[in-house]
Every structure is written in C-alpha cells, then in structure tokens.
Design an enzyme around this catalytic site. Structure first.
Site, PDB file in Angstrom:
ATOM      1  N   ASP A  94      -4.183 -25.230 -31.961  1.00 50.49           N
ATOM      2  CA  ASP A  94      -5.529 -25.716 -32.294  1.00 50.49           C
ATOM      3  C   ASP A  94      -6.454 -25.807 -31.085  1.00 50.49           C
ATOM      4  O   ASP A  94      -7.153 -26.811 -30.891  1.00 50.49           O
ATOM      5  CB  ASP A  94      -5.442 -27.080 -33.014  1.00 50.49           C
ATOM      6  CG  ASP A  94      -4.756 -26.956 -34.359  1.00 50.49           C
ATOM      7  OD1 ASP A  94      -4.991 -25.962 -35.056  1.00 50.49           O
ATOM      8  OD2 ASP A  94      -3.951 -27.851 -34.710  1.00 50.49           O
TER       9      ASP A  94
ATOM     10  N   LYS B  90     -10.163 -16.430 -24.482  1.00 57.59           N
ATOM     11  CA  LYS B  90      -9.490 -17.048 -23.341  1.00 57.59           C
ATOM     12  C   LYS B  90      -8.161 -16.372 -23.080  1.00 57.59           C
ATOM     13  O   LYS B  90      -7.447 -15.998 -23.997  1.00 57.59           O
ATOM     14  CB  LYS B  90      -9.271 -18.531 -23.693  1.00 57.59           C
ATOM     15  CG  LYS B  90      -8.646 -19.356 -22.618  1.00 57.59           C
ATOM     16  CD  LYS B  90      -9.638 -20.371 -22.082  1.00 57.59           C
ATOM     17  CE  LYS B  90      -9.202 -20.987 -20.783  1.00 57.59           C
ATOM     18  NZ  LYS B  90      -8.944 -20.057 -19.707  1.00 57.59           N
TER      19      LYS B  90
ATOM     20  N   SER C 274      -5.902 -25.672 -20.039  1.00 59.74           N
ATOM     21  CA  SER C 274      -7.097 -24.914 -19.649  1.00 59.74           C
ATOM     22  C   SER C 274      -8.283 -25.339 -20.531  1.00 59.74           C
ATOM     23  O   SER C 274      -9.417 -25.433 -20.064  1.00 59.74           O
ATOM     24  CB  SER C 274      -6.858 -23.409 -19.836  1.00 59.74           C
ATOM     25  OG  SER C 274      -6.279 -22.863 -18.679  1.00 59.74           O
TER      26      SER C 274
ATOM     27  N   LYS D  17      -7.024 -11.192 -22.414  1.00 58.80           N
ATOM     28  CA  LYS D  17      -6.128 -11.088 -21.254  1.00 58.80           C
ATOM     29  C   LYS D  17      -6.692 -10.068 -20.291  1.00 58.80           C
ATOM     30  O   LYS D  17      -7.365  -9.117 -20.707  1.00 58.80           O
ATOM     31  CB  LYS D  17      -4.723 -10.635 -21.700  1.00 58.80           C
ATOM     32  CG  LYS D  17      -3.632 -11.062 -20.743  1.00 58.80           C
ATOM     33  CD  LYS D  17      -3.290 -12.522 -20.923  1.00 58.80           C
ATOM     34  CE  LYS D  17      -2.157 -12.970 -20.057  1.00 58.80           C
ATOM     35  NZ  LYS D  17      -1.666 -14.286 -20.493  1.00 58.80           N
TER      36      LYS D  17
ATOM     37  N   HIS E  27     -13.115 -14.272 -33.280  1.00 59.71           N
ATOM     38  CA  HIS E  27     -13.375 -15.184 -34.405  1.00 59.71           C
ATOM     39  C   HIS E  27     -13.806 -16.553 -33.916  1.00 59.71           C
ATOM     40  O   HIS E  27     -14.436 -17.320 -34.640  1.00 59.71           O
ATOM     41  CB  HIS E  27     -12.154 -15.302 -35.327  1.00 59.71           C
ATOM     42  CG  HIS E  27     -11.030 -16.102 -34.735  1.00 59.71           C
ATOM     43  ND1 HIS E  27     -10.266 -15.651 -33.695  1.00 59.71           N
ATOM     44  CD2 HIS E  27     -10.554 -17.335 -35.024  1.00 59.71           C
ATOM     45  CE1 HIS E  27      -9.357 -16.566 -33.379  1.00 59.71           C
ATOM     46  NE2 HIS E  27      -9.520 -17.598 -34.177  1.00 59.71           N
TER      47      HIS E  27
HETATM   48  P1  NAD Z   1       4.461 -16.203 -11.340  1.00 58.66           P
HETATM   49  O1  NAD Z   1       3.943 -14.976 -10.700  1.00 58.66           O
HETATM   50  O2  NAD Z   1       4.034 -17.536 -10.802  1.00 58.66           O
HETATM   51  O3  NAD Z   1       6.075 -16.215 -11.378  1.00 58.66           O
HETATM   52  C1  NAD Z   1       6.875 -15.226 -11.912  1.00 58.66           C
HETATM   53  C2  NAD Z   1       8.166 -15.200 -11.114  1.00 58.66           C
HETATM   54  O4  NAD Z   1       9.110 -14.342 -11.757  1.00 58.66           O
HETATM   55  C3  NAD Z   1       7.976 -14.660  -9.693  1.00 58.66           C
HETATM   56  O5  NAD Z   1       8.492 -15.594  -8.771  1.00 58.66           O
HETATM   57  C4  NAD Z   1       8.760 -13.339  -9.699  1.00 58.66           C
HETATM   58  O6  NAD Z   1       9.348 -13.036  -8.443  1.00 58.66           O
HETATM   59  C5  NAD Z   1       9.812 -13.622 -10.757  1.00 58.66           C
HETATM   60  N1  NAD Z   1      10.406 -12.427 -11.355  1.00 58.66           N
HETATM   61  C6  NAD Z   1       9.820 -11.242 -11.649  1.00 58.66           C
HETATM   62  N2  NAD Z   1      10.693 -10.394 -12.221  1.00 58.66           N
HETATM   63  C7  NAD Z   1      11.873 -11.050 -12.279  1.00 58.66           C
HETATM   64  C8  NAD Z   1      13.172 -10.720 -12.783  1.00 58.66           C
HETATM   65  N3  NAD Z   1      13.415  -9.538 -13.337  1.00 58.66           N
HETATM   66  N4  NAD Z   1      14.152 -11.645 -12.695  1.00 58.66           N
HETATM   67  C9  NAD Z   1      13.916 -12.849 -12.145  1.00 58.66           C
HETATM   68  N5  NAD Z   1      12.708 -13.226 -11.668  1.00 58.66           N
HETATM   69  C10 NAD Z   1      11.700 -12.343 -11.725  1.00 58.66           C
HETATM   70  O7  NAD Z   1       4.076 -16.058 -12.891  1.00 58.66           O
HETATM   71  P2  NAD Z   1       3.929 -17.216 -13.972  1.00 58.66           P
HETATM   72  O8  NAD Z   1       2.510 -17.637 -14.009  1.00 58.66           O
HETATM   73  O9  NAD Z   1       5.002 -18.239 -13.759  1.00 58.66           O
HETATM   74  O10 NAD Z   1       4.190 -16.385 -15.306  1.00 58.66           O
HETATM   75  C11 NAD Z   1       5.502 -16.074 -15.752  1.00 58.66           C
HETATM   76  C12 NAD Z   1       5.460 -15.713 -17.227  1.00 58.66           C
HETATM   77  O11 NAD Z   1       4.893 -16.801 -17.960  1.00 58.66           O
HETATM   78  C13 NAD Z   1       4.604 -14.487 -17.574  1.00 58.66           C
HETATM   79  O12 NAD Z   1       5.181 -13.831 -18.676  1.00 58.66           O
HETATM   80  C14 NAD Z   1       3.282 -15.107 -17.988  1.00 58.66           C
HETATM   81  O13 NAD Z   1       2.543 -14.248 -18.841  1.00 58.66           O
HETATM   82  C15 NAD Z   1       3.783 -16.338 -18.719  1.00 58.66           C
HETATM   83  N6  NAD Z   1       2.792 -17.405 -18.836  1.00 58.66           N
HETATM   84  C16 NAD Z   1       2.189 -17.941 -17.752  1.00 58.66           C
HETATM   85  C17 NAD Z   1       1.275 -18.970 -17.914  1.00 58.66           C
HETATM   86  C18 NAD Z   1       0.629 -19.668 -16.739  1.00 58.66           C
HETATM   87  O14 NAD Z   1      -0.043 -20.687 -16.975  1.00 58.66           O
HETATM   88  N7  NAD Z   1       0.813 -19.240 -15.511  1.00 58.66           N
HETATM   89  C19 NAD Z   1       0.949 -19.424 -19.204  1.00 58.66           C
HETATM   90  C20 NAD Z   1       1.595 -18.856 -20.309  1.00 58.66           C
HETATM   91  C21 NAD Z   1       2.518 -17.855 -20.109  1.00 58.66           C
END
Ligand code: NAD
Length: 473
Positions: A101, A72, A364, A108, A67
């Site tokens: 917004d 992203k 971003s 993804k 839309h």
């Molecule tokens: P990342 O890979 O930098 O870190 C994730 C960490 O979680 C790792 O260190 C991993 O070892 C740890 N982990 C995995 N399973 C685990 C468990 N069962 N118990 C404890 N620790 C565990 O990833 P991230 O970028 O920090 O993303 C984390 C979450 O945040 C994801 O769900 C991602 O979709 C969400 N997210 C990330 C962003 C971003 O900008 N990076 C933005 C929005 C949402």
C-alpha cells in the site's frame, strides 16, 4: 544449467508468475494486459571521460506502471544489467508498491558498469550525467519518477542525483523529493539505510510466528536459535543478518562474491565484516570453514535461507539440493520459476521478493513524505506525547501508591522520535501485508504458494485503481 538455459530469463519468470496469478482473478483480459505491460522504457548512451579516452556508457530507466504517480524504483549499477532485467525489476516494483500500500507506480533504472572499476570521480560524473539525461526526458522528479538505491548504489549516489536535480530545478519547493535513500544530512529519513533488511526481518518474524504454518514445515515458532544462511553481505544482506543475530538466531553461513564461510555454532557478524574489511575477503575467518564455492551456501541445511545478492541464484539445477525450510527472497528474483516449482514440491516455504524486500520502498515513501512536508517525523508531537505520558504516570503513582524509578519513567514516558516512527510504520506495513497475502492463500485452494497470493493481491489493487477511474469496466 544457468537460469537462461533452463529457459527463464528474469523477466520471463516474472511474467510466468503474473500469468499464473492473473488466471486466478476475475479481471478482463485487456485490463490484465495493461497491468502486465511496461508503459515506457528509456534507453540511452552517453560518453564519460577516463583519462585521455572516452567510454560510452549504456543506461536505462523503465517506468512500468503509471496507474499511480510518481513511479518509484531503485537504480542499479551492474555489468550484467540489460533491458529485460530493468523491465523485470520495474514490474516487480509496481506489484511491490501495491502489496504494501505505497501509492506509487513501479520503475527501475540501471547503468551498465561495474562500479568497482571506476574511481569515485568517474562514478560521480556518470551519476550526474545519468541524472541529467533523466531530467531532459522528464524521467525524474518528485511528482513523476523518484529513484532510490539498488545493487551497486547507495546514499552517496543518491546525494549526487539530488544535487544534480536541484541544479536544474532549485526553484521547485519539493525538489529534494526527486530521489530517496539519501543520507539524513542530505534530506534522508532515519531508518532508510537498514529498511530493506529490517523489513525482511519483520516479515520473516511474522511468518515464523504462526504455529499452524510452522508445523507444516516442521518448524517451531520464533526466531531464537533458528539457523540462518545469508547470501550477499551488501546493504540488504548485512542488515537482514544483523537483525536476525539480534533476535538470537544463529547465522551459520555467509556468502559473498569471493566465497562462503560456515560455522555450525554461528558466526559473529560484526567480526566477519571487520575481517572482510581488513583482508578483503570473507574467507579464512578464524573458527569458520571455507566452503568449496560461494554457491554451496545455498545448499546448506538450515531453517532460513536469505538470498540477498542478485536474481537467478536458485535455478532448476541447484533447487533439488536446497535444504532450507524457509527462503526469504531479500534480493529481487533470486529463484527462477522452474526452481520454484521444485521448491514447492519439496515443501519449502518461499516468502517472495515482491513482499519481503518491500521495506526499502516503504521507508522511501516515508522519506518522500518527509521531503514534501519539510519537517522531521516526530518534531511536532514528541514532547507533547512525553508530557501526556508523564501526567498519566503521575496519576497512576498517586492512585497505586507506588513510585516509579527514574529509569522506569524514562522507558514509559517517552515520545516517539523519527526512527521510532519509521520503524513502527515499517513493522505495521510488513505485518499487515503478510496477513493480507496469507489470507488470500488460505481462502483459495487453487493458490499454490505465497508468491501467487502476493501477485493476486497486487493485481486486484492495481485493477481496482483502473476500474475506479472508469478506464476499464
Ligand atoms: P549491494 O550492492 O549493497 O550488495 C549486494 C552484495 O551481493 C554485494 O556485496 C556483492 O558483492 C554480493 N554478491 C554479488 N553476487 C554474489 C554472489 N553470487 N554470491 C554472493 N554474494 C554476491 O546491493 P543491495 O542493495 O543489498 O541489493 C541486493 C539485492 O536486494 C538486489 O537484488 C536488489 O535489487 C535487492 N533490493 C535492494 C533494495 C535496497 O533498498 N537496496 C531494496 C529491495 C531489493
């Protein structure tokens, strides 16, 4: 009981949240179906050479909603990745962008690997090949689809993606805007690395500043002295913990893959990170207790619990034992729909992922704008602003007869640089989005929690976009 056993894949949970919210809106059934459905999913396989052998890698890119363009969303490297998960994450991105917004549709990507099992060279080959496959199908580009980091990826992978895209499209003036989350030297924006964690902090700080809401859950306002538990010390979890520590909250427990540690007096975050780097584990941190399992951290008594690892961490099985007063869903989908019903009944306030982790996509968006404008934020105005403040101060000094010290002048007469502007834009975004969601909840007694309110907010915004185009009545 796992999340799958309690009948809820991640996608099923997201769909359930959607259906519950959609039923509280006034939109026509066809329009609601269009907003819910995933527009396109590209699944592909490609070979990667490992020594003398080849391995076939599976990968996806899902574009949930066109839309608004570009779409992203991050790219995840995870052994657990599957098509439903990618669609669920793309779906959340559509709603997330609408809530804060950010004028994008949701998308993804995922590559089904555990990055720890591959050398840097192999990861580079995989990332470049993944990008080339996206280019072939027009699933990447500054105007069509702009990936970013997610679980298991970071600025290094984003730089490889940008470089590969530029090799194919070096003649496109805006080519660098094909991906965000790049390091500053590769065309990134200051503040993107910490953006998601900082957004989690801004959002929860706002939630905790409203006396009326805090009273209902037996908390006082403010963050100082509040006890905080963080699961996952990656990009999002580490930065969220860092900003809470800087606001004088007490980080009483941290959980990682290998286990969890606890200290009721608070853990020194930087010392824990150093310990983990040196020993390869969070466990046996001096002065802290090792918990029996990594998941025990989720069940500790605390003011704020921040799951920042992966989805399906709080299920119908462990939800009854969760004792936090507030849960900030820094990860995507850490609470299943069944678990949420239990948490609601216990009076736990859940600040949902579609809002609270939107700081990443917000910044971003700023990075993409910087790439399209080809100029650093603050470059044109910083000195001018500073000069204007200097003039005002000179008048104030003359009129009041009080001279400012050099330090006072430096603090007041300061033009905003790129990081100031990014932080300020993110803070404004998180605060105003929180109030939009809260107002929807306050206005309508049928809206049971902040997640339903956030989904309603997203549905209304996407719906109005279709209606204004005349596609739906
Ligand atoms: P990342 O890979 O930098 O870190 C994730 C960490 O979680 C790792 O260190 C991993 O070892 C740890 N982990 C995995 N399973 C685990 C468990 N069962 N118990 C404890 N620790 C565990 O990833 P991230 O970028 O920090 O993303 C984390 C979450 O945040 C994801 O769900 C991602 O979709 C969400 N997210 C990330 C962003 C971003 O900008 N990076 C933005 C929005 C949402």
């Amino acid at each position: 009981m796992s999340a799958m056993e309690d009948g809820h894949s991640f996608l099923a949970s997201v769909d359930r949240y959607y259906d519950k919210a959609a039923a509280l809106t006034v939109h026509a059934e066809g329009l609601l179906q269009q907003i819910k459905t995933c527009n396109s999913v590209y699944k592909f396989q490609f070979p990667v050479r490992r020594g003398d052998a080849y391995e076939v890698i599976t990968a996806w890119r899902a574009e949930h909603s066109h839309h608004k363009l570009p779409v992203k969303g991050g790219i995840r490297y995870s052994e657990e990745a599957n098509q439903d998960e990618v669609i669920a994450l793309a779906t959340l991105m559509t709603y997330k962008c609408a809530i804060v917004d950010v004028p994008f549709g949701g998308a993804k990507g995922a590559v089904k690997i555990n990055p720890r099992n591959y050398s840097v060279d192999e990861l580079q080959s995989i990332t470049r090949r993944y990008t080339a496959e996206l280019i072939k199908k027009n699933f990447i580009g500054p105007a069509v689809d702009v990936p970013a980091p997610d679980y298991g990826t970071g600025p290094r992978e984003m730089a490889w993606i940008a470089d590969t895209y530029l090799a194919f499209h070096g003649d496109q003036i805006d080519a660098l805007g094909c991906v965000t989350g790049k390091s500053v030297s590769q065309g990134g924006v200051r503040g993107r690395t910490e953006a998601t964690g900082l957004g989690v902090f801004y959002g929860l700080r706002e939630a905790c500043s409203i006396e009326e809401d805090m009273k209902k859950i037996g908390m006082t306002t403010g963050l100082a002295g509040k006890t905080v538990v963080v699961q996952g010390l990656g990009n999002v979890g580490y930065h969220a913990a860092k900003f809470f520590a800087e606001a004088d909250s007490k980080i009483i427990a941290l959980a990682e893959y290998e286990g969890a540690i606890f200290n009721s007096n608070g853990l020194d975050l930087e010392a824990v990170v150093k310990h983990r780097k040196e020993t390869g584990s969070l466990l046996n941190f001096p002065g802290a207790t090792n918990l029996g399992s990594r998941d025990e951290a989720l069940e500790l008594e605390c003011d704020i619990l921040i799951p920042a690892a992966l989805e399906n961490q709080i299920t119908a099985e462990n939800a009854p034992r969760v004792k936090a007063k507030i849960i900030g869903e820094a990860a995507n989908g850490p609470i299943t729909a069944d678990a949420e019903a239990i948490l609601d009944a216990k009076g736990i306030m859940v600040v949902p992922d579609v809002y609270i982790n939107a700081g990443g996509v917000t910044v971003s968006y700023f990075e993409w704008l910087k790439n399209l404008s080809h100029v650093r934020f603050g470059r044109m105005g910083k000195r001018f602003e500073q000069g204007a403040y200097e003039k005002i101060l000179t008048i104030v000094e003359r009129e009041t007869g009080r001279s400012l010290t050099a330090d006072e002048r430096r603090v007041v007469a300061r033009g905003a640089d790129e990081q100031d502007l990014v932080y300020s834009g993110l803070e404004e975004t998180m605060i105003s989005a929180y109030h939009q969601i809260r107002e929807i909840k306050m206005r309508n007694p049928n809206v049971d929690n902040l997640r339903t309110a956030a989904f309603i907010n997203a549905i209304d915004k996407v719906a109005s976009c279709y209606m204004e185009l005349g596609i739906f009545p």
